[in-house]
Design a protein around this motif. Structure first.
Motif, PDB file in Angstrom:
ATOM      1  N   ASP A  99       0.827  -1.209   0.000  1.00 17.90           N
ATOM      2  CA  ASP A  99       0.000   0.000   0.000  1.00 17.90           C
ATOM      3  C   ASP A  99       0.861   1.259   0.000  1.00 17.90           C
ATOM      4  N   ILE A 100       1.892   1.246   0.844  1.00 19.35           N
ATOM      5  CA  ILE A 100       2.747   2.426   0.949  1.00 19.35           C
ATOM      6  C   ILE A 100       3.553   2.643  -0.337  1.00 19.35           C
ATOM      7  N   SER A 101       3.905   1.565  -1.019  1.00 17.30           N
ATOM      8  CA  SER A 101       4.644   1.700  -2.278  1.00 17.30           C
ATOM      9  C   SER A 101       3.843   2.515  -3.287  1.00 17.30           C
ATOM     10  N   ALA A 102       2.552   2.217  -3.408  1.00 19.03           N
ATOM     11  CA  ALA A 102       1.713   2.980  -4.335  1.00 19.03           C
ATOM     12  C   ALA A 102       1.656   4.447  -3.931  1.00 19.03           C
ATOM     13  N   VAL A 103       1.505   4.699  -2.635  1.00 20.27           N
ATOM     14  CA  VAL A 103       1.422   6.078  -2.137  1.00 20.27           C
ATOM     15  C   VAL A 103       2.716   6.834  -2.419  1.00 20.27           C
ATOM     16  N   TYR A 104       3.854   6.199  -2.144  1.00 20.45           N
ATOM     17  CA  TYR A 104       5.119   6.923  -2.272  1.00 20.45           C
ATOM     18  C   TYR A 104       5.587   7.034  -3.723  1.00 20.45           C
ATOM     19  N   VAL A 105       5.158   6.142  -4.587  1.00 20.41           N
ATOM     20  CA  VAL A 105       5.399   6.359  -6.012  1.00 20.41           C
ATOM     21  C   VAL A 105       4.642   7.610  -6.454  1.00 20.41           C
ATOM     22  N   ARG A 106       3.393   7.724  -6.057  1.00 18.41           N
ATOM     23  CA  ARG A 106       2.624   8.919  -6.426  1.00 18.41           C
ATOM     24  C   ARG A 106       3.276  10.184  -5.885  1.00 18.41           C
ATOM     25  N   ARG A 107       3.687  10.150  -4.626  1.00 18.26           N
ATOM     26  CA  ARG A 107       4.271  11.354  -4.023  1.00 18.26           C
ATOM     27  C   ARG A 107       5.606  11.719  -4.663  1.00 18.26           C
ATOM     28  N   SER A 108       6.437  10.725  -4.924  1.00 18.66           N
ATOM     29  CA  SER A 108       7.753  11.005  -5.499  1.00 18.66           C
ATOM     30  C   SER A 108       7.638  11.505  -6.930  1.00 18.66           C
ATOM     31  N   VAL A 109       6.751  10.882  -7.704  1.00 18.89           N
ATOM     32  CA  VAL A 109       6.548  11.329  -9.082  1.00 18.89           C
ATOM     33  C   VAL A 109       6.008  12.760  -9.085  1.00 18.89           C
ATOM     34  N   THR A 110       5.054  13.035  -8.204  1.00 17.31           N
ATOM     35  CA  THR A 110       4.505  14.397  -8.135  1.00 17.31           C
ATOM     36  C   THR A 110       5.573  15.400  -7.740  1.00 17.31           C
ATOM     37  N   ALA A 111       6.379  15.066  -6.749  1.00 16.06           N
ATOM     38  CA  ALA A 111       7.447  15.982  -6.318  1.00 16.06           C
ATOM     39  C   ALA A 111       8.454  16.214  -7.429  1.00 16.06           C
ATOM     40  N   ALA A 112       8.805  15.156  -8.158  1.00 15.71           N
ATOM     41  CA  ALA A 112       9.752  15.306  -9.264  1.00 15.71           C
ATOM     42  C   ALA A 112       9.152  16.161 -10.367  1.00 15.71           C
ATOM     43  N   TRP A 113       7.907  15.895 -10.715  1.00 17.43           N
ATOM     44  CA  TRP A 113       7.260  16.608 -11.832  1.00 17.43           C
ATOM     45  C   TRP A 113       7.107  18.098 -11.534  1.00 17.43           C
ATOM     46  N   GLU A 114       6.913  18.411 -10.275  1.00 11.88           N
ATOM     47  CA  GLU A 114       6.729  19.821  -9.894  1.00 11.88           C
ATOM     48  C   GLU A 114       8.030  20.543  -9.631  1.00 11.88           C
ATOM     49  N   ARG A 115       9.136  19.818  -9.695  1.00 13.30           N
ATOM     50  CA  ARG A 115      10.443  20.424  -9.377  1.00 13.30           C
ATOM     51  C   ARG A 115      11.022  21.060 -10.638  1.00 13.30           C
ATOM     52  N   ALA A 116      10.629  22.267 -10.898  1.00  9.16           N
ATOM     53  CA  ALA A 116      11.068  22.964 -12.106  1.00  9.16           C
ATOM     54  C   ALA A 116      12.259  23.842 -11.765  1.00  9.16           C
TER      55      ALA A 116
END
Length: 287
Positions: A270-287
């Motif tokens: 469960d946590i893997s799905a959550v942290y993939v979402r969070r990490s991808v979002t953080a990376a995508w927003e890191r301009a």
């Protein structure tokens, strides 16, 4: 507890260090920062007859830019990585990982080369190095070789290093202007290893699309686990909340994480799905 008696060497050159490893074979252990080895020796989980300390070997503690890559000496501390302006500006995902390794004492003494060679299945650097496409340079009595990070970690506490080889440098390609990355982890306490950690390195294309993705998890297998299906989903269309959610669900599908005192397998899924979402979002927003 205290360690069993051992003989200590601090050679001033790599040649002497590799010679000692070859001379003593399985009776010798190499020490970089000592933040993994010494606690294990105190608990008598390992009891080497010989400890070979690398602290006097020159030029293993450095960070420099060189011909399209960042070269990081194996004895570079976690603190030095996180505080380096070069690392923070060019490899922020690596700075993310360095910031959350252990406590201040560990970060001031522990080293990236020592952590990589220790190869704990729930450590922070392995997933990041695989996601960045890093190469690990090793020197032994038979010469020097470079090993892709994806091939370096072979099992828990196991790498492809030969017995007399020493990690000397980690080389990371400098990302392009549109390459983004982030590393996030869940741990019971700030000083603990990851229950689950995720490194996401993405390439931002036109029209909100992702043209390259590497998503790598730690803490869910014996080695870093690359979420290839999640990567394909992220590159299949414009990156939005729905696509990121789909990537997180895809990442958990093929995992077979362990159960231990920190968390059971289902919780890790469960946590893997959550942290993939969070990490991808953080990376995508890191301009």
């Amino acid at each position: 507890m205290i360690p069993r008696a051992f003989e200590y060497f601090d050679p001033p050159t790599l040649e002497e260090a590799t010679g000692l490893l070859e001379q003593y074979g399985g009776d010798a252990k190499l020490m970089a920062g000592g933040q993994s080895l010494l606690p294990m020796m105190k608990l008598r989980m390992v009891s080497p007859a010989v400890v070979v300390d690398l602290w006097r070997v020159p030029e293993l503690d450095r960070i420099r830019r060189d011909d399209g890559v960042i070269r990081i000496g194996a004895m570079t501390t976690h603190y030095a990585l996180h505080s380096s302006e070069l690392i923070r500006s060019t490899l922020p995902v690596l700075a993310d990982a360095a910031r959350v390794v252990g406590d201040p004492l560990v970060r001031n003494l522990g080293t990236i080369g020592g952590s990589a060679a220790h190869a704990a299945h729930n450590a922070d650097y392995p997933a990041v190095l695989v996601a960045l496409g890093a190469e690990i340079k090793a020197v032994g009595t038979n010469g020097e070789r470079s090993i892709a990070a994806a091939d370096f970690f072979t099992d828990t506490f196991t790498t492809c290093l030969e017995p007399a080889e020493i990690v000397t440098e980690i080389t990371v390609p400098i990302p392009g202007d549109r390459d983004l990355g982030a590393y996030l982890k869940l741990s019971r306490r700030g000083t603990d290893f990851a229950i689950v950690g995720v490194a996401a390195v993405l390439t931002k294309g036109e029209a909100g699309r992702c043209t390259g993705a590497r998503v790598v998890l730690t803490g869910v297998g014996d080695t870093p686990v690359r979420a290839t299906e999640a990567e394909e989903i992220l590159q299949a269309g414009p990156v939005d909340a729905d696509r990121i959610h789909e990537a997180g669900e895809a990442a958990r599908r093929d995992l077979d994480p362990p159960s231990d005192v920190q968390a059971d397998a289902n919780y890790r899924l469960d946590i893997s799905a959550v942290y993939v979402r969070r990490s991808v979002t953080a990376a995508w927003e890191r301009a």
